[in-house]
Design an enzyme around this catalytic site. Structure first.
Site, mmCIF file in Angstrom:
data_model
loop_
_atom_site.group_PDB
_atom_site.id
_atom_site.type_symbol
_atom_site.label_atom_id
_atom_site.label_comp_id
_atom_site.label_asym_id
_atom_site.label_seq_id
_atom_site.Cartn_x
_atom_site.Cartn_y
_atom_site.Cartn_z
ATOM 1 N N ILE A 4 0.663 -1.272 -0.103
ATOM 2 C CA ILE A 4 -0.105 -0.058 0.063
ATOM 3 C C ILE A 4 0.956 1.308 -0.069
ATOM 4 O O ILE A 4 0.357 2.348 -0.362
ATOM 5 C CB ILE A 4 -1.161 0.014 1.349
ATOM 6 C CG1 ILE A 4 -0.514 -0.019 2.611
ATOM 7 C CG2 ILE A 4 -2.149 -0.950 1.046
ATOM 8 C CD1 ILE A 4 -1.524 0.222 3.743
ATOM 9 N N LYS A 5 2.219 1.211 0.420
ATOM 10 C CA LYS A 5 2.909 2.402 0.334
ATOM 11 C C LYS A 5 4.401 1.958 0.153
ATOM 12 O O LYS A 5 4.890 1.129 1.002
ATOM 13 C CB LYS A 5 2.762 3.294 1.439
ATOM 14 C CG LYS A 5 3.220 4.833 1.215
ATOM 15 C CD LYS A 5 3.472 5.656 2.409
ATOM 16 C CE LYS A 5 4.502 6.518 2.046
ATOM 17 N NZ LYS A 5 5.042 7.115 3.325
ATOM 18 N N GLY A 7 7.777 3.508 0.853
ATOM 19 C CA GLY A 7 8.375 4.756 1.494
ATOM 20 C C GLY A 7 9.615 5.039 1.136
ATOM 21 O O GLY A 7 10.422 3.828 0.371
ATOM 22 N N ALA A 8 10.562 6.055 1.333
ATOM 23 C CA ALA A 8 11.948 6.095 1.239
ATOM 24 C C ALA A 8 12.716 5.188 2.280
ATOM 25 O O ALA A 8 13.600 4.393 1.841
ATOM 26 C CB ALA A 8 12.300 7.400 1.734
ATOM 27 N N ALA A 10 10.780 2.480 4.255
ATOM 28 C CA ALA A 10 10.115 1.331 4.611
ATOM 29 C C ALA A 10 9.035 1.080 3.441
ATOM 30 O O ALA A 10 8.476 2.076 2.909
ATOM 31 C CB ALA A 10 9.401 1.199 5.961
ATOM 32 N N ILE A 12 5.047 -0.457 3.088
ATOM 33 C CA ILE A 12 4.024 -0.946 3.937
ATOM 34 C C ILE A 12 2.952 -1.791 3.165
ATOM 35 O O ILE A 12 2.590 -1.520 2.073
ATOM 36 C CB ILE A 12 3.049 0.393 4.251
ATOM 37 C CG1 ILE A 12 4.116 1.498 5.009
ATOM 38 C CG2 ILE A 12 1.822 0.001 5.141
ATOM 39 C CD1 ILE A 12 4.192 1.200 6.229
ATOM 40 N N LYS A 21 -7.189 -7.683 9.710
ATOM 41 C CA LYS A 21 -6.543 -7.124 8.808
ATOM 42 C C LYS A 21 -5.288 -6.322 9.597
ATOM 43 O O LYS A 21 -5.535 -5.746 10.828
ATOM 44 C CB LYS A 21 -7.376 -5.832 8.147
ATOM 45 C CG LYS A 21 -8.139 -6.313 6.940
ATOM 46 C CD LYS A 21 -8.651 -5.093 6.395
ATOM 47 C CE LYS A 21 -9.477 -5.633 4.819
ATOM 48 N NZ LYS A 21 -10.285 -4.433 4.445
ATOM 49 N N ASP A 117 8.872 12.755 13.861
ATOM 50 C CA ASP A 117 8.410 12.481 12.456
ATOM 51 C C ASP A 117 6.790 13.278 12.468
ATOM 52 O O ASP A 117 5.983 12.636 11.836
ATOM 53 C CB ASP A 117 8.530 11.417 11.768
ATOM 54 C CG ASP A 117 8.408 11.478 10.040
ATOM 55 O OD1 ASP A 117 8.198 12.931 9.717
ATOM 56 O OD2 ASP A 117 8.377 10.535 9.593
HETATM 57 N N1 LIG Z 1 -1.132 0.684 11.498
HETATM 58 C C1 LIG Z 1 -1.455 1.445 10.333
HETATM 59 N N2 LIG Z 1 -2.842 1.509 10.066
HETATM 60 C C2 LIG Z 1 -3.306 2.089 9.070
HETATM 61 N N3 LIG Z 1 -2.354 2.502 8.017
HETATM 62 C C3 LIG Z 1 -0.956 2.526 8.474
HETATM 63 C C4 LIG Z 1 -0.662 2.018 9.429
HETATM 64 N N4 LIG Z 1 0.810 2.286 9.553
HETATM 65 C C5 LIG Z 1 0.944 3.101 8.423
HETATM 66 N N5 LIG Z 1 0.107 3.049 7.485
HETATM 67 C C6 LIG Z 1 -0.165 3.856 6.299
HETATM 68 O O1 LIG Z 1 0.877 3.816 5.724
HETATM 69 C C7 LIG Z 1 1.646 5.095 5.510
HETATM 70 C C8 LIG Z 1 3.204 4.876 5.933
HETATM 71 O O2 LIG Z 1 3.390 4.362 7.139
HETATM 72 P P1 LIG Z 1 4.516 4.990 8.115
HETATM 73 O O3 LIG Z 1 4.686 4.297 9.396
HETATM 74 O O4 LIG Z 1 3.998 6.388 8.309
HETATM 75 O O5 LIG Z 1 5.694 4.813 7.388
HETATM 76 P P2 LIG Z 1 6.893 6.131 6.502
HETATM 77 O O6 LIG Z 1 8.141 6.269 7.326
HETATM 78 O O7 LIG Z 1 6.865 5.416 5.354
HETATM 79 O O8 LIG Z 1 6.120 7.460 6.570
HETATM 80 C C9 LIG Z 1 0.881 5.967 6.714
HETATM 81 O O9 LIG Z 1 0.912 7.213 6.341
HETATM 82 C C10 LIG Z 1 -0.533 5.268 6.646
HETATM 83 O O10 LIG Z 1 -1.192 5.833 5.589
HETATM 84 MG MG LIG Z 2 4.887 8.233 7.997
#
Ligand SMILES: Nc1ncnc2c1ncn2[C@@H]1O[C@H](COP(=O)(O)OP(=O)(O)O)[C@@H](O)[C@H]1O
Ligand SMILES: [Mg+2]
Length: 206
Positions: A4-5, A7-8, A10, A12, A21, A117
């Site tokens: 779903i994402k 990142g630089a 990590a 996700i 879920k 952050d």
């Molecule tokens: N526990 C969670 N529940 C729902 N969405 C999450 C969760 N953890 C991360 N996300 C989604 O993934 C994105 C990136 O996760 P994050 O932990 O903020 O990593 P990064 O260091 O890349 O910002 C978040 O902005 C959020 O949209």
């Molecule tokens: Mg974040």
């Protein structure tokens, strides 16, 4: 698993954990780092993040439950908070929930945690509760200077990502922060934030 994402630091994924879920956050290998140093950094941030997520909940901050941690592969499986990042809310809601964010940051600081952050994407609104996520850069700190750095960052984010509502959102953030940390600590931190700004790294905004 569904990505779903990216990142630089990590990636996700959405996954399942015992019929719920869940989110898997995995810290990626950085080829520009020395491999053993890289492994050490990823391991340390994974430890820090999982500890802080759980630690913050002990003093009343809504955070995801940590289900599983793999230090060797540097990933965390945690509860998915199926809400909306504050970043994506309507402008009026961002203004409204800025006070709650101020409250939460005040509580973190009062309990000796610098988040490290503070962006509006790291707060998720779910069922009228604001959850805090992304503790990978957090630190145990009771230093006012560190707390001021947290405030300066969220102020900068409000200014850049939410410019139109920045003034009202920041005002509400400070109201929430002050209601937790008290007048004199609030004044002290506000002064330090002004000091950071006057050093000229950032433009003055209010
Ligand atoms: N526990 C969670 N529940 C729902 N969405 C999450 C969760 N953890 C991360 N996300 C989604 O993934 C994105 C990136 O996760 P994050 O932990 O903020 O990593 P990064 O260091 O890349 O910002 C978040 O902005 C959020 O949209
Ligand atoms: Mg974040």
């Amino acid at each position: 698993m569904k990505l779903i994402k990216k990142g630089a630091e990590a990636d996700i994924y959405q996954t399942m954990w015992q019929n719920s879920k869940a989110i898997l956050k995995i810290r990626k290998v950085k080829n520009y780092r020395n491999p053993s140093l890289d492994a050490k950094i990823r391991k340390q941030r994974t430890i820090k993040e999982s500890q802080m997520i759980s630690n913050a909940r002990t003093f009343g901050i809504p955070t995801p439950l940590v289900y599983f941690v793999n230090l060797k592969k540097s990933y965390i499986i945690m509860q998915e908070i199926p809400g909306t990042p504050v970043h994506d809310l309507s402008e009026s809601k961002i203004i409204k929930f800025s006070k709650e964010i101020g409250n939460l940051v005040g509580k973190l600081h009062q309990n000796g945690i610098m988040h490290g952050d503070l962006t509006t994407s790291n707060f998720i609104l779910f069922k009228n509760l604001v959850y805090v996520i992304d503790f990978g850069l957090s630190q145990n700190s009771i230093k006012p200077e560190d707390h001021a750095v947290d405030l300066r960052l969220i102020k900068e984010i409000l200014n850049s990502a939410h410019a139109k509502i920045m003034k009202n959102a920041w005002k509400n953030f400070l109201l929430g922060y002050k209601s937790v940390v008290g007048d004199s600590y609030h004044t002290k931190i506000a002064k330090l934030v002004a000091e950071i700004e006057s050093r000229g790294r950032y433009a003055e905004v209010v």
